[in-house]
Scaffold this active site. Structure first.
Site, PDB file in Angstrom:
ATOM      1  N   ASP A  84      45.439  45.382  55.535  1.00 20.19           N
ATOM      2  CA  ASP A  84      44.689  44.932  54.365  1.00 20.19           C
ATOM      3  C   ASP A  84      44.835  43.437  54.117  1.00 20.19           C
ATOM      4  OD1 ASP A  84      43.132  45.433  51.989  1.00 20.19           O
ATOM      5  OD2 ASP A  84      44.972  45.140  50.844  1.00 20.19           O
ATOM      6  N   THR A  85      43.698  42.773  53.930  1.00 18.85           N
ATOM      7  CA  THR A  85      43.678  41.399  53.443  1.00 18.85           C
ATOM      8  C   THR A  85      42.322  41.169  52.789  1.00 18.85           C
ATOM      9  OG1 THR A  85      44.151  39.094  54.012  1.00 18.85           O
ATOM     10  CG2 THR A  85      42.748  40.313  55.545  1.00 18.85           C
ATOM     11  N   ALA A  86      42.266  40.187  51.892  1.00 21.22           N
ATOM     12  CA  ALA A  86      41.032  39.962  51.134  1.00 21.22           C
ATOM     13  C   ALA A  86      39.862  39.614  52.042  1.00 21.22           C
ATOM     14  CB  ALA A  86      41.256  38.862  50.105  1.00 21.22           C
ATOM     15  N   GLY A 117      34.062  45.652  50.938  1.00 23.05           N
ATOM     16  CA  GLY A 117      34.039  45.148  49.571  1.00 23.05           C
ATOM     17  C   GLY A 117      34.748  43.820  49.435  1.00 23.05           C
ATOM     18  N   VAL A 118      34.045  42.815  48.977  1.00 20.65           N
ATOM     19  CA  VAL A 118      34.646  41.524  48.636  1.00 20.65           C
ATOM     20  C   VAL A 118      34.176  41.159  47.231  1.00 20.65           C
ATOM     21  CG1 VAL A 118      34.782  39.060  49.154  1.00 20.65           C
ATOM     22  CG2 VAL A 118      34.805  40.730  51.029  1.00 20.65           C
ATOM     23  N   GLY A 119      35.060  41.323  46.271  1.00 18.63           N
ATOM     24  CA  GLY A 119      34.770  40.890  44.911  1.00 18.63           C
ATOM     25  C   GLY A 119      34.211  41.883  43.927  1.00 18.63           C
ATOM     26  N   CYS A 174      39.254  41.698  40.209  1.00 20.20           N
ATOM     27  CA  CYS A 174      39.028  40.643  41.200  1.00 20.20           C
ATOM     28  C   CYS A 174      38.161  39.522  40.638  1.00 20.20           C
ATOM     29  CB  CYS A 174      38.368  41.244  42.443  1.00 20.20           C
ATOM     30  SG  CYS A 174      38.247  40.083  43.810  1.00 20.20           S
TER      31      CYS A 174
END
Length: 478
Positions: free
Chosen positions: A245-247, A295-297, A302
């Protein structure tokens, strides 16, 4: 999945932008819908609890796995803590719940501090391993906080041997003063508790279990340090699934981390993310991931999109990434942005095999935080993002003070947020009932007997903000 004629979107969409068109259905009942997933995670409902410190702990892991979902433990936990949590969860019963326990000499203050750790509404008073009484909030009301629980505990309560049919337990509790049955082992010691609602749920949900019939649990690892060694340690600790896991998942360090873990051939499903594009999905699967986190944001905690402008509306991201994953025999999890059961259904319709939920579950009895009360005596729990200053401070506790201060300048998340505990749905199981009921109904409207059929048959339309608002029930007249 297809859009109505004339509804093909010209821009990216969120869950609020989309609606499902009902179609001809041969599915007679919501209970005829199979909600199990086919991505190798072993879930029997499409719910994964996100690896957030404010959400994912052992109480959450036990409860959710018993109902068919799975919890991902945060990457910040030491291996010893992961091992202890895995051992705890895998030792739990598949039907009866783990109770809150007190000794006769504990105080009323101790009881009040522990009662809200579970949704049962009662704690079991235990002496020499055997249950001798029950304590509820009502027992504690108006009593001196230094009084002993032996003096207020109820001695008249329902007991049953562990292994008793849940329907029989339900019947035993029908006229009981407290809706909690104390389940005992053959030697008379405490084995667990079961409520009437728990007895009903035991006949509806199928636990998510491993090959040995024990509850499942997952664990996360980051992309820094010796990722392979930590993944090996997590596997040896008993994790059933690994999440890298990382952003920003579409980067070289992530691809290297996936390859390092995949080369170990641990025999576990490997999840990696996060990404929001077909290219990112393909790269992660080709590197060795079997499931990609999308998913980003979109998450409630977040701030990435407001800080950086980076991200993508979640529904469209899931549609594109799921299509790319299918071409390579992989799957995607929709991570973040769900606030209603309809959002979960839409993520599954878009092609996700599971939906990750974080903040929504933070305001439950089973989340790790303490139950707090505001000035109006309304209950809540604190939540925070995993890239926030609060989370970064915990993650970098072993660094020098200079490095901690420098990293603390770069936060992308809310460090404290109050997640109200809904009195009508205070337990995570209440929310699982809420979510799965909605998803089952969606399937019946579409004519889908299972989740793959939901994605295959669903017809979608694009709506205005007014169209979305129209679907909200009104709490009062107009």
């Amino acid at each position: 999945m297809r859009f109505l004629d004339g509804h093909t979107p010209a821009y990216d969409l969120t869950y609020n932008d989309v609606f499902v068109v009902p179609g001809r259905s041969d599915v007679a009942s919501r209970f005829d819908v199979d909600l199990s997933t086919v991505d190798g995670s072993g879930t029997t409902i499409p719910v994964v609890v996100a690896n957030m410190t404010a959400v994912a702990g052992r109480r959450m892991a036990e409860t959710v796995a018993r109902r068919g979902g799975i919890v991902v433990l945060p990457q910040d936990l030491p291996i010893t803590a992961v091992s202890e949590t895995v051992d705890f969860v895998k030792s739990r019963d598949l039907v009866v719940d783990t109770p809150v326990t007190l000794s006769p000499e504990d105080s009323v203050s101790d009881a009040n501090a522990l009662l809200h750790k579970r949704a049962h509404g009662a704690a079991v008073v235990v002496f020499e391993g055997r249950p001798i009484g029950l304590v509820t909030e009502a027992n504690c009301a108006g009593v001196d906080r230094f009084a002993r629980v032996r003096d207020i505990a109820l001695s008249d309560f329902v007991t049953a041997p562990v292994g008793t049919d849940p329907r029989e337990v339900f019947d035993l509790l029908e006229h009981a003063p407290i809706d909690v049955a104390v389940m005992t082992a053959p030697d008379g010691t405490l084995a667990g508790v079961l409520t009437r609602t728990g007895a009903i749920r035991a006949g509806i949900y199928t636990p998510a279990v491993d090959a040995k019939g024990r509850l499942r649990i997952a664990a996360a690892v980051g992309i820094n340090g010796d990722v392979g060694a930590k993944a090996q340690a997590l596997a040896e600790a008993g994790a059933d699934l690994l999440v890298i896991d990382t952003a920003h998942g579409h980067q070289a360090k992530m691809l290297d981390a996936i390859k390092a873990v995949a080369s170990l051939d641990l025999g576990l499903p490997l999840v990696a993310g996060n990404v929001v594009s077909a290219e990112g999905t393909r790269d992660l699967i080709e590197a060795g991931a079997s499931i990609v986190k999308v998913g980003v944001g979109p998450g409630a905690m977040c701030t990435t999109r407001m800080m950086t402008g980076v991200g993508r509306p979640q529904f469209s991201a899931v549609v594109e990434c799921a299509a790319a994953a299918r071409q390579l025999g992989g799957h995607v999890w929709a991570d973040g942005g769900v606030r209603h059961p309809r959002d979960v259904a839409l993520a599954l319709a878009a092609g996700a095999s599971n939906v990750m939920i974080g903040s929504w579950f933070a305001g439950t009895y089973e989340s790790p935080g303490d139950l707090l009360f505001d000035r109006d005596d309304r209950p809540y729990k604190e939540s925070y993002g995993m890239a926030s200053k609060r989370a970064v401070a915990a993650r970098t506790a072993g660094d020098s003070s200079f490095d901690r201060a420098r990293k603390g300048l770069f936060e992308e998340g809310i460090s404290t947020s109050r997640m109200s505990l809904d009195p009508a749905r205070g337990g995570v199981e209440d929310l699982l009932d809420h979510i799965t009921s909605g998803v089952r109904s969606t399937c019946t409207y579409v004519g889908a007997a299972n989740l793959p059929e939901l994605h295959e048959k669903v017809v979608l339309g694009v709506q205005s903000a007014a169209g979305f608002a129209e679907g909200h029930p009104l709490p009062a007249g107009w």
